[in-house]
Scaffold this active site. Structure first.
Site, PDB file in Angstrom:
ATOM      1  N   CYS A 142       5.258  -2.209   2.448  1.00  0.00           N
ATOM      2  CA  CYS A 142       4.861  -0.851   2.873  1.00  0.00           C
ATOM      3  C   CYS A 142       5.260  -0.970   4.500  1.00  0.00           C
ATOM      4  O   CYS A 142       4.571  -1.453   5.463  1.00  0.00           O
ATOM      5  CB  CYS A 142       3.399  -0.759   2.910  1.00  0.00           C
ATOM      6  SG  CYS A 142       2.611   0.904   3.637  1.00  0.00           S
ATOM      7  N   CYS A 145       2.983   0.941   7.054  1.00  0.00           N
ATOM      8  CA  CYS A 145       1.985   0.275   7.342  1.00  0.00           C
ATOM      9  C   CYS A 145       2.083  -0.789   8.162  1.00  0.00           C
ATOM     10  O   CYS A 145       1.372  -1.086   9.101  1.00  0.00           O
ATOM     11  CB  CYS A 145       1.412  -0.355   6.134  1.00  0.00           C
ATOM     12  SG  CYS A 145       1.292   0.859   4.882  1.00  0.00           S
ATOM     13  N   ASP A 146       3.008  -1.460   7.985  1.00  0.00           N
ATOM     14  CA  ASP A 146       3.284  -2.715   8.790  1.00  0.00           C
ATOM     15  C   ASP A 146       4.661  -3.038   9.753  1.00  0.00           C
ATOM     16  O   ASP A 146       4.577  -4.093  10.330  1.00  0.00           O
ATOM     17  CB  ASP A 146       3.533  -3.989   7.461  1.00  0.00           C
ATOM     18  CG  ASP A 146       1.926  -4.228   6.830  1.00  0.00           C
ATOM     19  OD1 ASP A 146       1.114  -3.826   7.449  1.00  0.00           O
ATOM     20  OD2 ASP A 146       2.310  -4.786   5.623  1.00  0.00           O
TER      21      ASP A 146
HETATM   22  C1  LIG Z   1       0.918  -5.007   2.167  1.00  0.00           C
HETATM   23  C2  LIG Z   1       0.419  -3.632   2.350  1.00  0.00           C
HETATM   24  C3  LIG Z   1      -0.162  -3.093   3.252  1.00  0.00           C
HETATM   25  C4  LIG Z   1      -0.804  -1.913   3.604  1.00  0.00           C
HETATM   26  N1  LIG Z   1      -1.302  -1.383   4.736  1.00  0.00           N
HETATM   27  C5  LIG Z   1      -1.484  -0.275   5.222  1.00  0.00           C
HETATM   28  C6  LIG Z   1      -2.107   0.242   6.151  1.00  0.00           C
HETATM   29  O1  LIG Z   1      -1.905  -0.382   7.194  1.00  0.00           O
HETATM   30  N2  LIG Z   1      -2.473   1.318   6.488  1.00  0.00           N
HETATM   31  C7  LIG Z   1      -2.497   2.531   5.340  1.00  0.00           C
HETATM   32  O2  LIG Z   1      -3.014   3.452   5.655  1.00  0.00           O
HETATM   33  N3  LIG Z   1      -2.003   2.030   3.958  1.00  0.00           N
HETATM   34  C8  LIG Z   1      -1.553   0.616   3.934  1.00  0.00           C
HETATM   35  N4  LIG Z   1      -1.150   0.242   2.678  1.00  0.00           N
HETATM   36  C9  LIG Z   1      -1.281   1.317   1.468  1.00  0.00           C
HETATM   37  C10 LIG Z   1      -2.588   1.312   0.999  1.00  0.00           C
HETATM   38  O3  LIG Z   1      -2.921   0.076   0.768  1.00  0.00           O
HETATM   39  C11 LIG Z   1      -2.658   2.190  -0.275  1.00  0.00           C
HETATM   40  O4  LIG Z   1      -2.020   3.606  -0.087  1.00  0.00           O
HETATM   41  C12 LIG Z   1      -4.130   2.460  -0.610  1.00  0.00           C
HETATM   42  O5  LIG Z   1      -4.668   0.941  -1.003  1.00  0.00           O
HETATM   43  C13 LIG Z   1      -4.144   3.128  -2.029  1.00  0.00           C
HETATM   44  O6  LIG Z   1      -5.369   2.968  -2.576  1.00  0.00           O
HETATM   45  P1  LIG Z   1      -5.794   3.500  -3.834  1.00  0.00           P
HETATM   46  O7  LIG Z   1      -7.163   3.317  -4.114  1.00  0.00           O
HETATM   47  O8  LIG Z   1      -5.122   4.827  -4.601  1.00  0.00           O
HETATM   48  O9  LIG Z   1      -5.111   2.206  -4.743  1.00  0.00           O
HETATM   49  P2  LIG Z   1      -5.147   0.826  -4.888  1.00  0.00           P
HETATM   50  O10 LIG Z   1      -5.721   0.231  -3.303  1.00  0.00           O
HETATM   51  O11 LIG Z   1      -3.859   0.397  -5.449  1.00  0.00           O
HETATM   52  O12 LIG Z   1      -6.458   0.463  -5.607  1.00  0.00           O
HETATM   53  C14 LIG Z   1      -6.365   0.299  -7.149  1.00  0.00           C
HETATM   54  C15 LIG Z   1      -7.495  -0.212  -7.790  1.00  0.00           C
HETATM   55  O13 LIG Z   1      -7.390   0.209  -9.269  1.00  0.00           O
HETATM   56  C16 LIG Z   1      -7.764  -1.073  -9.770  1.00  0.00           C
HETATM   57  N5  LIG Z   1      -6.929  -0.967 -11.147  1.00  0.00           N
HETATM   58  C17 LIG Z   1      -6.090  -0.808 -11.528  1.00  0.00           C
HETATM   59  N6  LIG Z   1      -5.936  -0.789 -12.981  1.00  0.00           N
HETATM   60  C18 LIG Z   1      -7.171  -0.536 -13.243  1.00  0.00           C
HETATM   61  C19 LIG Z   1      -7.645  -0.689 -14.599  1.00  0.00           C
HETATM   62  N7  LIG Z   1      -7.143  -0.744 -15.778  1.00  0.00           N
HETATM   63  N8  LIG Z   1      -9.089  -0.747 -14.872  1.00  0.00           N
HETATM   64  C20 LIG Z   1      -9.848  -0.743 -13.630  1.00  0.00           C
HETATM   65  N9  LIG Z   1      -9.349  -0.768 -12.402  1.00  0.00           N
HETATM   66  C21 LIG Z   1      -8.134  -0.800 -12.331  1.00  0.00           C
HETATM   67  C22 LIG Z   1      -7.230  -2.158  -9.087  1.00  0.00           C
HETATM   68  O14 LIG Z   1      -7.870  -3.495  -9.470  1.00  0.00           O
HETATM   69  C23 LIG Z   1      -7.636  -1.664  -7.594  1.00  0.00           C
HETATM   70  O15 LIG Z   1      -8.925  -2.174  -7.187  1.00  0.00           O
HETATM   71  C24 LIG Z   1      -0.794  -1.203   2.492  1.00  0.00           C
HETATM   72  C25 LIG Z   1      -0.263  -1.273   1.234  1.00  0.00           C
HETATM   73  C26 LIG Z   1      -0.003  -2.561   1.139  1.00  0.00           C
HETATM   74  C27 LIG Z   1       0.836  -3.342  -0.283  1.00  0.00           C
END
Ligand SMILES: Cc1cc2nc3c(=O)[nH]c(=O)nc-3n(C[C@H](O)[C@H](O)[C@H](O)COP(=O)(O)OP(=O)(O)OC[C@H]3O[C@@H](n4cnc5c(N)ncnc54)[C@H](O)[C@@H]3O)c2cc1C
Length: 354
Positions: A142, A145-146
């Site tokens: 990302c 983000c980083d």
């Molecule tokens: C390395 C990295 C650094 C980042 N740094 C930043 C930052 O500094 N600032 C920022 O704003 N954003 C950052 N991001 C982006 C941010 O992390 C994402 O936009 C955010 O986490 C999305 O949230 P979400 O809840 O939609 O999905 P996710 O965080 O992807 O969470 C998905 C969840 O769904 C669960 N899941 C998946 N399939 C299933 C299933 N079948 N049954 C039950 N549960 C399931 C997973 O286990 C997880 O708990 C970063 C991303 C990465 C990879």
């Protein structure tokens, strides 16, 4: 899949798939709305933010906060309002009957009147040595983000599509030079992005390494990325041609590596609901029947965060969408209760059964 009531572990008004920022934000609001939410964590409890050491752009933390700490705070906040957060991977949701049947990978079966899909999108990785150890320590998926953590460093970006071009272009704000590594000669990005990157190549901000692939990342958690190993073959796809005498392997010093090879939205467990996905497999939320912006075309299934949003993919935007999904689900549940349909089973005409 029709469930025998005796097999059902529990019934909840609302089940949330995912304990990332979107799922936990939804759980906070759903708990406060007395919807007794049950959150299943999937195989990445806490979601993508647990992969990063420092989150500097989440509002409310002037000094930044570590990803795992932010997630932990949100879990505690959700639990304070009655949310239950459990280990469990949802394998299948059945939308043919109401309530929804939610089957876990371990065989446990739950039912729910509404489901919020907050299951994120997994960044694709290469599976090369060094990747697991250095993810979050100089290796990132990302740039927004980083990127700012690597000022004046040489930054390597892997990919050849729009995302790679956009990330490479963005990272020139920070890097001494951005090296864009692509396994073929031609890019598959849109002309707009290719033209823009070529201008930055002319300005000396980006260097393109065509017909080249990354095979190893070297470094340590303490000091981050030190260098990478690359292979190059003039015909492209060098890792398929390692025995070819024209394939050259070499080490290259860089301070950070960014993968920009796409994301895979986690939606396979929703196949049995017939819910609409877009061309890239992201959940389609169109503000369907019942109002709100997170409703899918299957009444009672709502989507939030990166599993819906392939554009912003940020913690704050995912959290905001989780909040909207909880509010939309609350409206839906209230309507269900008013019409006397909550916790009742029966054929649902609008959902497909497989
Ligand atoms: C390395 C990295 C650094 C980042 N740094 C930043 C930052 O500094 N600032 C920022 O704003 N954003 C950052 N991001 C982006 C941010 O992390 C994402 O936009 C955010 O986490 C999305 O949230 P979400 O809840 O939609 O999905 P996710 O965080 O992807 O969470 C998905 C969840 O769904 C669960 N899941 C998946 N399939 C299933 C299933 N079948 N049954 C039950 N549960 C399931 C997973 O286990 C997880 O708990 C970063 C991303 C990465 C990879």
């Amino acid at each position: 899949m029709a469930s025998d009531a005796d097999d059902v572990v529990d019934h909840r008004p609302l089940i949330v798939a995912g304990s990332g920022i979107a799922g936990l934000s939804a759980a906070i609001y759903a708990g406060r709305s007395n919807n007794d939410p049950l959150v299943f964590e999937g195989d990445e409890p806490g979601g993508q933010l647990t992969l990063t050491t420092e989150v500097d752009n989440y509002p409310g933390f002037p000094e930044g906060i570590s990803g795992p700490e932010l997630v932990q705070n949100m879990k505690q906040q959700a639990e304070r309002f009655g949310a239950e957060i459990k280990n469990g991977i949802i394998e299948r949701v059945d939308g043919a009957e109401r309530p929804f049947t939610v089957e876990l990978a371990n065989g446990d079966v739950y039912t729910a009147d509404a489901v919020i899909a907050a299951s994120g999108a997994s960044a694709r990785t290469l599976g090369v040595p060094g990747e697991d150890e250095l993810m979050g320590y100089g290796l990132s998926t990302c740039a927004t983000c980083d990127g700012a953590f690597f000022r004046d460093e040489k930054i390597l970006v892997v990919g050849g599509g729009d995302a790679a071009m956009e990330e490479a272009s963005f990272l020139t704000k920070f890097a001494s030079t951005v090296y864009l590594v692509h396994r073929r000669e031609e890019f598959r990005a849109e002309d707009y992005w290719i033209d823009r990157v070529m201008e930055q190549v002319d300005d000396g901000e980006i260097e393109i390494m065509r017909n080249t692939e990354l095979t190893e990342i070297h470094g340590s958690k303490a000091d981050g990325v030190d260098h990478v190993t690359l292979v190059e073959n003039p015909e492209g796809h060098p890792t398929d041609k390692l025995d070819d005498p024209d394939t050259e392997e070499f080490d290259f010093d860089v301070g950070a590596v960014f993968y920009a090879i796409g994301h895979t939205p986690n939606t396979s467990y929703l196949e049995g609901t017939g819910v609409d996905l877009d061309d890239e497999g992201y959940l389609d939320t169109q503000g369907g029947e019942g109002g709100g912006q997170t409703a899918t075309d299957v009444p009672g299934i709502f989507g939030a965060g990166d599993v819906v949003d392939h554009h912003y993919q940020q913690a704050a935007t995912a959290g905001g969408m989780g909040v909207k999904a909880a509010l939309d689900a609350d409206d839906y549940l209230e309507e269900l209760e008013r019409s006397g349909q909550a916790e009742t089973s029966g054929e649902v005409a609008t959902a497909e059964s497989d």
